[in-house]
Design a protein around this motif. Structure first.
Motif, PDB file in Angstrom:
ATOM      1  N   ASP A   1       5.440  -6.206  -1.011  1.00 36.57           N
ATOM      2  CA  ASP A   1       6.676  -6.981  -1.026  1.00 36.57           C
ATOM      3  C   ASP A   1       6.601  -8.138  -2.013  1.00 36.57           C
ATOM      4  O   ASP A   1       7.619  -8.508  -2.614  1.00 36.57           O
TER       5      ASP A   1
ATOM      6  N   ILE B   1       1.374  -3.989   3.086  1.00 35.48           N
ATOM      7  CA  ILE B   1       2.831  -4.138   3.070  1.00 35.48           C
ATOM      8  C   ILE B   1       3.246  -5.480   2.487  1.00 35.48           C
ATOM      9  O   ILE B   1       4.249  -5.587   1.787  1.00 35.48           O
TER      10      ILE B   1
ATOM     11  N   PRO C   1       2.344   0.552   8.844  1.00 34.34           N
ATOM     12  CA  PRO C   1       2.556   1.744   8.046  1.00 34.34           C
ATOM     13  C   PRO C   1       1.252   2.168   7.355  1.00 34.34           C
ATOM     14  O   PRO C   1       0.473   1.317   6.916  1.00 34.34           O
TER      15      PRO C   1
ATOM     16  N   ILE D   1       7.637   1.524  -2.388  1.00 34.26           N
ATOM     17  CA  ILE D   1       8.921   0.849  -2.622  1.00 34.26           C
ATOM     18  C   ILE D   1       9.597   1.520  -3.803  1.00 34.26           C
ATOM     19  O   ILE D   1       9.068   1.550  -4.909  1.00 34.26           O
TER      20      ILE D   1
ATOM     21  N   ASN E   1      12.554  -3.249   5.778  1.00 33.11           N
ATOM     22  CA  ASN E   1      12.874  -1.869   6.162  1.00 33.11           C
ATOM     23  C   ASN E   1      12.552  -1.605   7.629  1.00 33.11           C
ATOM     24  O   ASN E   1      13.060  -0.665   8.225  1.00 33.11           O
TER      25      ASN E   1
ATOM     26  N   ASN F   1       6.306   4.278   4.958  1.00 31.78           N
ATOM     27  CA  ASN F   1       7.442   3.378   4.818  1.00 31.78           C
ATOM     28  C   ASN F   1       7.974   3.509   3.386  1.00 31.78           C
ATOM     29  O   ASN F   1       7.263   3.217   2.436  1.00 31.78           O
TER      30      ASN F   1
ATOM     31  N   ALA G   1       9.808  -3.552   1.717  1.00 28.83           N
ATOM     32  CA  ALA G   1       9.000  -2.856   2.722  1.00 28.83           C
ATOM     33  C   ALA G   1       9.108  -3.484   4.107  1.00 28.83           C
ATOM     34  O   ALA G   1       9.307  -2.784   5.103  1.00 28.83           O
TER      35      ALA G   1
ATOM     36  N   ASN H   1       3.002   2.238   2.028  1.00 31.55           N
ATOM     37  CA  ASN H   1       4.328   1.737   1.670  1.00 31.55           C
ATOM     38  C   ASN H   1       4.625   2.166   0.243  1.00 31.55           C
ATOM     39  O   ASN H   1       3.823   1.953  -0.652  1.00 31.55           O
TER      40      ASN H   1
END
Lengths: 627, 301
Positions: free
Chosen positions: B261, B257, B221, B226, B192, B174, B189, B224
């Motif tokens: 974030d 994830i 995922p 970002i 998305n 991701n 993340a 991740n």
């Protein structure tokens, strides 16, 4: 007494008038002034046909005037107005070196021929015989460049001068009846010395000084005899032929009329079928009717500004051949000039809706159907009948709307293929019908960027639908019932970085815009309906509209209770539909683009100005970790 | 994380596990183990990534030879890379190169775009970068590419049409970009995941925050990343002018994830607590939103 000055002067005037007449008529066949073509309507043959075909007032006036004048002055028409007669005089003048100029003889069947031709034309409805015998028509085919009729007429003239006029011409036959029995006419006086000079100059062979007979039926009033006579022995006065017809004459006349009626009625039953592939000019009504009514005088052909009209040839009648030329949409010249009524009068609006034929695309040869780029035909269509359509394999091909096609051949004339990939075929039953009128446009629509206004778009757009087929955002819709190419936002939005429609528009209806201008061009205005909007009615900050808005006009902002709701900055909104398309509310979206009040596209505020940072500069990057 | 919260999330996980076998395959945040989050800064996108992935054990820890890899960047908008609306093409290309070097049998890249997909793929620079790097751009504008999957544990979106590339891949990576978002406040993340789903409008209409958290249930995922090289603190997620973009040159990498974030929110100066879907995703057991349970490694590239 010497030669009469009076008759010589009159003859000079006659010759001048005849010269004017034949020059004007020649110019009428050669793109002369528009009004000259109207002179053709004063010719007796076409005028009588026009009265029979559609009761033409002009034709009736011409016929009556010619008949009245003939009964007073004799066949002056034949020497002053008739262009073929004057042409024969011109040929006759070429024989000046011959002392004994040839005299025409009388063709015994001439009355029967004239009666048959007119009976078939007026009672039977078939003007076909006049294609070969009507003097105006023969002159037309000569003026239009026909060598064969020119040679035939020249040969006849050199052989027997005005033989045609007295033996073959149906107009002459008709006028001869009036002239021979008119109260006034020429005759010999006692002064005649029988020198025979009049016989030498007479082109009609109508006088005989030996017996002192003067046939006023054949005399075309050329005045040559009177002007030549050395003793002024030819006088104009009481016509010896003006009397009650004898029994024999009445019998012959009666049987001629009866025979004519029989022939005319019999010809009504004839069903001749014209050539199969002839596309008739507008106003023809149907191929059958036009075939029967047209004398092929070619005035329309020589007056057609584009040259799309062609002589009969194998088709058997005047027809359209749109190869490099087309039938001009805003022209009805052929209808205006037609003197015989074969082309019925149409208003321009009717002509523009008259279906002459149908365009048929040969998909085997058409470049667009063969993965090649070609979009020549659709923008050329003046009838809004040819549309470019995107197919499943993404090729963009022309498609004919058979309901709207008028068969003018504009598409075929621009087709770059050789031979052409579009054919124009005549209507199935040969009948010309009216296509439905274009729908009344709805002006409260959202127009593509660069259209200016719906009115401007409507006036310039030919509905080629190239923009629709190529629209990246799938928002452009064909005119359809709305009447104007317009935007809807069911399948997408007007893409912010796209200027395709303006780039592809071949007519200038959608002006090509610079990207920066296009991105500020207001097509409509977004209007939020809070009562159904998810963000207004629930605590869910949906944000689909604000997320898509490219100009920052729509932002999610907290309302009085602190919930995020979409708020519109009207001055930034360009009506691109980026909000309407993703709005999840169904069936009616909670935010919709409304057309502009006056329809005129204007520039919205530049977001670069609106969002210009007011604070000095963001703080310099520090070495401290932000996270 | 409080004991009770932990027990709650464990219970949620127990409910989710049978249905969401993919999610359950690698249970996150086991007791006592902290979620490792790597933050890298001051470098070009490729350099940031190389530094960060090395800290996580190299690409070989995620991609084994012969595996099918799908990389999901954000390609939502028809905008050039400098507007920061789409993931940086340099980062995506570097990822593809490394995956192929690690022996991946194929690397697919796609996004369900908001604007016209061809223009987005082209103008984001991603299509060209990926193709040159040896990856394959996959179309996602056609409903035929999506398969219906259900997740009973979801709060709102219990069934969804998910792109087949995600469902068929062995490894799912991701790679979002960090931006402000008008409705959800932050897009990184978790957000998305809207690009995996066919019917985004359903998500907007049926509690957006819950749906974002639900979407992450459909496929966990494996990594991740970002992209915070350029971030968009205002007028997101599309951005209006270049004033909406700040070049801060950060990158956040994590297998968790939610934790990724949380750090992304902080970088955007938004309180993670204000971003509702973060807490909802943590509730689903997708990761931890408790900073005390994160092991944040900060590196300079």
């Amino acid at each position: 007494m010497a030669r009469s000055r009076f008759w010589r002067g009159l003859r000079t005037i006659r010759v001048c008038l005849a010269a004017l007449s034949v020059i004007a008529m020649t110019l009428a066949f050669g793109h002369g002034a528009d009004c000259l073509a109207l002179l053709a309507k004063a010719n007796f043959g076409p005028a009588l046909l026009a009265v029979a075909a559609r009761f033409s007032i002009v034709g009736a006036i011409a016929v009556i005037a010619i008949l009245v004048l003939t009964s007073l002055l004799g066949r002056a028409y034949c020497s002053v107005v008739c262009p073929l007669g004057i042409l024969q005089d011109v040929f006759g003048a070429l024989l000046f070196w011959r002392k004994n100029r040839p005299q025409p003889r009388l063709f015994l069947l001439r009355k029967g021929l004239g009666v048959a031709v007119w009976a078939i034309a007026l009672l039977g409805g078939w003007a076909i015989a006049l294609r070969f015998f009507d003097p105006y028509t023969i002159f037309g085919s000569i003026a239009a460049g026909g060598w064969l009729p020119l040679l035939v007429i020249a040969a006849l003239t050199f052989w027997r001068r005005r033989l045609f006029c007295n033996s073959l011409c149906p107009v002459g036959a008709l006028l001869a009846c009036g002239s021979s029995m008119a109260p006034l006419g020429f005759r010999f006086t006692e002064r005649c010395i029988k020198c025979g000079k009049c016989v030498q100059v007479c082109p009609a062979g109508c006088l005989d000084p030996k017996t002192a007979t003067f046939d006023n039926g054949r005399c075309i009033r050329c005045l040559a005899c009177a002007a030549t006579c050395p003793v002024d022995a030819i006088a104009y006065g009481h016509n010896p032929g003006f009397r009650v017809p004898g029994r024999r004459e009445a019998l012959i006349g009666g049987s001629l009329v009866a025979g004519g009626v029989a022939v005319g009625l019999a010809s009504r039953t004839v069903r001749l079928v014209p050539g199969p592939n002839a596309v008739c000019p507008p106003g023809a009504g149907s191929a059958q009717r036009f075939f029967a009514k047209c004398t092929d005088c070619r005035l329309c052909i020589t007056n057609c500004p584009t040259g799309v009209l062609k002589p009969p040839g194998a088709a058997g009648m005047v027809h359209l051949e749109p190869d490099t030329a087309k039938c001009q949409f805003d022209c009805k010249r052929c209808v205006e000039v037609c003197p015989t009524g074969a082309l019925l009068p149409l208003t321009l609006a009717e002509k523009q809706r008259t279906r002459l034929g149908l365009a048929v695309i040969d998909t085997q040869r058409c470049r667009a159907f063969n993965k090649d780029l070609c979009e020549a035909c659709a923008p050329a269509c003046p009838a809004h009948a040819l549309h470019m359509v995107r197919r499943e394999d993404n090729s963009i091909v022309p498609v004919v709307d058979a309901e709207r096609c008028i068969g003018c051949g504009a598409c075929r004339s621009v087709c770059p293929m050789e031979p052409k990939a579009i054919a124009v075929v005549p209507p199935k039953d040969g009948k010309q019908t009216l296509v439905p009128p274009l729908p009344t446009p709805h002006y409260d629509v959202i127009c593509p960027p660069g259209a200016g206004s719906p009115q401007r778009l409507r006036s310039l757009c030919t509905d080629c639908n190239l923009c629709v087929a190529k629209c990246i955002g799938q928002v452009l819709q064909p005119a359809g019932e709305v009447g104007i190419v317009h935007l809807t936002f069911d399948k997408g939005m007007c893409e912010y970085y796209c200027t395709t429609c303006g780039e592809v528009c071949p007519t200038g209806a959608i002006s090509p815009l610079d990207l920066a201008i296009k991105q500020r061009t207001r097509l409509g205005l977004a209007v939020i309906e809070p009562s159904i909007c998810v963000a207004f009615s629930t605590e869910n900050a949906c944000g689909a509209c604000a997320e898509h808005c490219p100009t920052g006009a729509l932002r999610m902002k907290p309302d009085a209770e602190g919930h995020l709701v979409p708020m519109l900055t009207t001055e930034l909104c360009i009506g691109c539909g980026s909000c309407e398309y993703p709005c999840p509310v169904r069936p009616i979206k909670a935010i919709r683009i409304h057309p502009l009040a006056d329809g005129v596209q204007v520039l919205a505020t530049d977001p670069h100005e609106y969002f210009k940072p007011t604070e000095p500069t963001p703080e310099p990057a520090s070495d401290e970790w932000l996270i | 994380m409080k004991r009770r919260t932990f027990l709650m999330s464990g219970a949620a996980l127990a409910v989710t596990a049978p249905a969401a076998s993919l999610v359950a395959a690698e249970p996150p945040a086991a007791a006592g183990v902290k979620s490792k989050v790597v933050a890298v800064r001051d470098g070009e996108p490729e350099a940031l990534f190389r530094k960060g992935i090395a800290e996580l054990g190299g690409i070989a820890a995620f991609v084994r030879p012969g595996q099918k890899v799908v990389v999901k960047p954000n390609i939502g908008w028809d905008r050039a890379p400098e507007y920061g609306a789409n993931t940086n093409p340099l980062l995506v290309a570097e990822f593809v190169r490394q995956c192929i070097a690690a022996g991946a049998s194929q690397v697919e890249v796609f996004d369900h775009t908001c604007n016209n997909w061809e223009r987005c793929y082209r103008n984001s620079g991603i299509a060209e970068a990926v193709t040159q790097a040896g990856g394959k751009m996959v179309e996602a504008h056609d409903r035929e590419s999506y398969r219906e999957v259900s997740r009973p544990a979801a709060g709102s979106m219990k069934t969804a049409l998910i792109h087949r590339a995600i469902l068929d891949a062995d490894v799912f990576i991701n790679v979002p970009i960090l931006k402000h978002h008008g409705g959800a406040k932050v897009t990184a993340a978790l957000k998305n995941f809207m690009g995996l789903v066919w019917d985004r409008q359903y998500m907007h209409a049926h509690n957006l925050d819950q749906c974002i958290a639900d979407a992450a249930l459909y496929r966990k995922p494996d990594l991740n990343v970002i992209d915070a090289y350029r971030i968009m603190p205002t007028n997101g997620p599309r951005g209006v002018t270049l004033n909406d973009v700040r070049t801060v040159k950060y990158q956040i990498l994590s297998t968790d994830i939610v934790a990724a974030d949380v750090l992304a929110c902080k970088l955007l100066r938004t309180k993670p607590a204000d971003v509702r879907y973060v807490a909802l995703a943590a509730k689903h057991g997708l990761g931890t939103d408790d900073e005390s349970r994160m092991d944040v490694v900060r590196l300079e590239a």
